[in-house]
Design an enzyme around this catalytic site. Sequence first.
Site, short mmCIF file in Angstrom:
data_model
loop_
_atom_site.label_atom_id
_atom_site.label_comp_id
_atom_site.label_asym_id
_atom_site.label_seq_id
_atom_site.Cartn_x
_atom_site.Cartn_y
_atom_site.Cartn_z
N GLU A 36 -0.70 69.11 147.97
CA GLU A 36 -0.62 70.56 147.93
C GLU A 36 -2.06 71.07 147.95
OE1 GLU A 36 1.67 71.84 144.56
OE2 GLU A 36 1.24 73.95 144.94
N ARG A 261 2.48 57.05 138.41
CA ARG A 261 1.21 57.70 138.71
C ARG A 261 0.08 57.00 137.96
NH1 ARG A 261 2.17 62.84 138.58
NH2 ARG A 261 0.02 63.54 138.60
N LYS A 271 -4.57 68.85 138.10
CA LYS A 271 -5.35 69.81 138.89
C LYS A 271 -5.61 71.08 138.10
CE LYS A 271 -3.40 68.74 143.32
NZ LYS A 271 -2.54 69.35 144.33
P1 ATP Z 1 0.24 69.43 141.13
O1 ATP Z 1 0.88 69.09 139.81
O2 ATP Z 1 -0.83 70.45 141.06
O3 ATP Z 1 1.22 69.59 142.25
P2 ATP Z 1 -0.08 66.77 142.03
O4 ATP Z 1 -0.83 65.78 141.25
O5 ATP Z 1 1.39 66.65 142.16
O6 ATP Z 1 -0.54 68.12 141.45
P3 ATP Z 1 -0.16 66.91 144.90
O7 ATP Z 1 -1.20 67.53 145.75
O8 ATP Z 1 1.19 67.47 144.93
O9 ATP Z 1 -0.74 66.90 143.43
O10 ATP Z 1 -0.13 65.36 145.16
C1 ATP Z 1 -0.13 64.77 146.43
C2 ATP Z 1 0.38 63.36 146.31
O11 ATP Z 1 -0.44 62.59 145.44
C3 ATP Z 1 1.78 63.33 145.73
O12 ATP Z 1 2.57 62.48 146.54
C4 ATP Z 1 1.61 62.78 144.36
O13 ATP Z 1 2.70 62.01 144.00
C5 ATP Z 1 0.34 61.94 144.47
N1 ATP Z 1 -0.37 61.90 143.19
C6 ATP Z 1 -0.85 62.94 142.51
N2 ATP Z 1 -1.41 62.54 141.34
C7 ATP Z 1 -1.26 61.21 141.30
C8 ATP Z 1 -1.63 60.19 140.35
N3 ATP Z 1 -2.24 60.50 139.20
N4 ATP Z 1 -1.33 58.92 140.65
C9 ATP Z 1 -0.71 58.61 141.79
N5 ATP Z 1 -0.34 59.49 142.71
C10 ATP Z 1 -0.61 60.78 142.48
MG MG Z 2 2.64 68.14 143.39
#
Ligand code: ATP
Ligand code: MG
Length: 564
Positions: A36, A261, A271
């Site tokens: 995102e 994660r 974020k």
């Molecule tokens: P938000 O909660 O702001 O949406 P997010 O961490 O979900 O943040 P995204 O941009 O939606 O961020 O994440 C993009 C991809 O990265 C998603 O597929 C998510 O599953 C993966 N991702 C995000 N944080 C992690 C993490 N700590 N470990 C592994 N994968 C992650």
């Molecule tokens: Mg997300």
Amino acid sequence: MSIASSPTGNFIQAIINEDNRIGRYEGRVHTRFPPEPNGYLHIGHAKSICLNFGLAIDNHGMCNLRFDDTNPTKEEVEYVDSIQYDVRWLGFSWDDRMFYASDYFEQMYQYACELIRQGKAYVCDLSPREIREYRGTLTEPGRESPYRNRSVEENLDLFERMRAGEFEDGARVLRAKIDMASGNLNLRDPVLYRILKAEHHRTGGEWCIYPMYDYAHPLSDSIEGVTHSICTLEFADHRPLYDWVLEELKVYQSRQIEFARLNLTNTVMSKRKLRRLVEEGHVIGWDDPRLPTISGLRRRGYTPESIRDFCERIGVAKRNSTVDIALLEHCVREDLNQRASRVMAVLRPLKVVIDNYPEDLVEEMYIENNPENAAMGLRKVPFSRVVYIEREDFMEDPPKKFFRLAPGREVRLKSAYIIKCESVVKDEKTGEVLEVHCSYDPETKSGGAESGRKVKGTLHWVSAAHALAAEARLYDHLMLGEESEDEADEGDDFLRQLNPRSIEVLKDVKVEPGLAGAAAGSSYQFLRQGYFCVDPDSEKGGGLVFNRIVSLRDTWAKVQKAAE
Ligand code: ATP
Ligand code: MG
């Protein structure tokens, strides 16, 4: 080291193997990385990037980059650009497959109309609060909305008028008609569309209704022909809804798979929290070298190889856990040990005058660039009568086991001579040692015919007349304590956990003259002090600035050894 993860090493690959065996996707493997664009990528995203692109490489498949930009209020072009830069920097390519969920808004709208026609979706006039109240709880079933049984015609008409902007934000939503008694709350008539009169970074004012994640994500996957849609564990409960959307619409059946994660000790990764640290000035920007953002790690001096190595080592699991940040540090140490040139830099200088060394003599000492890699050759380093050593390498009144410089004691200056401390000059008022006077033994030149005398300590040094002045920024963990962040903690508590000593700036560093003009981003091992990377601030004209990437003390290797 292979750029991809090990082909057989994780449970997701096992799922892919089974899908291939039964011919589920005709042997195709097509993944996507769906950020995102509401912040910069961090090390957790790197795990997801390595996994998604790695699986595609290992299986001769493809991986798309897709911006999940269904939420118009938060997204910005700056983030879109930085995300592309970071994924490429990590070493991956999406070729020509960069997409935006917003590209599919029209298609998603048509699919929503299709659900309405099938009697599977309805326009609901309950307020957001009422919707929550009607939803029930884990122990109580929900109640059906009074608008649930509107006719298809009425629903199509209202949905069209929602799109046309006739209603205010929050006045109506489109909901799936599934089951208000479902044990899974996500299936209790979830909201598919909401009204939001907001500018979108790509579609501008074209839309005033926006699809929810749980509706937009499966459809985006399906439209792109994604086979395996990998996401983090918290979406496991949403999987039935993911499947429902694709099955009801009879479109390409992508498959959602969840993995744990990444959490890291002494780090914040949400974020929302990272944005607060940046926007409230607790750090200097998204690329602050203390942050776990990819841009911060890059500025700090982490290499793409070390980050990929880290992601490979932590593996992929189905249960959440927290990784010690010492492992990440270990990975960059291992990588730079092979390729970083060794140089001498004195962080906290103390002047040493070698009284019996000729005043105008300058000798070029030959020093190996990397004892781990002979191919990196030798360099010349000037030596003269006055040199700097580290303040902590001298003690006026040392304990017995102090094998560095002290009155009457001898040490070797690295790749030069053995010197002996004869006297000290002190500040009369404070007692601070201002300079140390030594004699040298001309018979002990390194590489020459050494006198056979051995001394216990070897110190790094820089010739005072030739030294370059530099700044060094030493870092400690951003967050105190071993605890990783609690994702549920939405308050300010994490600010209290900020380490007040996460940065120490040394303004009077002396480095060897060969470093003149070192380019931003280049890394060195400062002998005995750690790995350092030239900061972009060096290009501002105020002299060289170095970030310490890591010290040489490998706490990870130590822990591993103790565990053996
Ligand atoms: P938000 O909660 O702001 O949406 P997010 O961490 O979900 O943040 P995204 O941009 O939606 O961020 O994440 C993009 C991809 O990265 C998603 O597929 C998510 O599953 C993966 N991702 C995000 N944080 C992690 C993490 N700590 N470990 C592994 N994968 C992650
Ligand atoms: Mg997300």
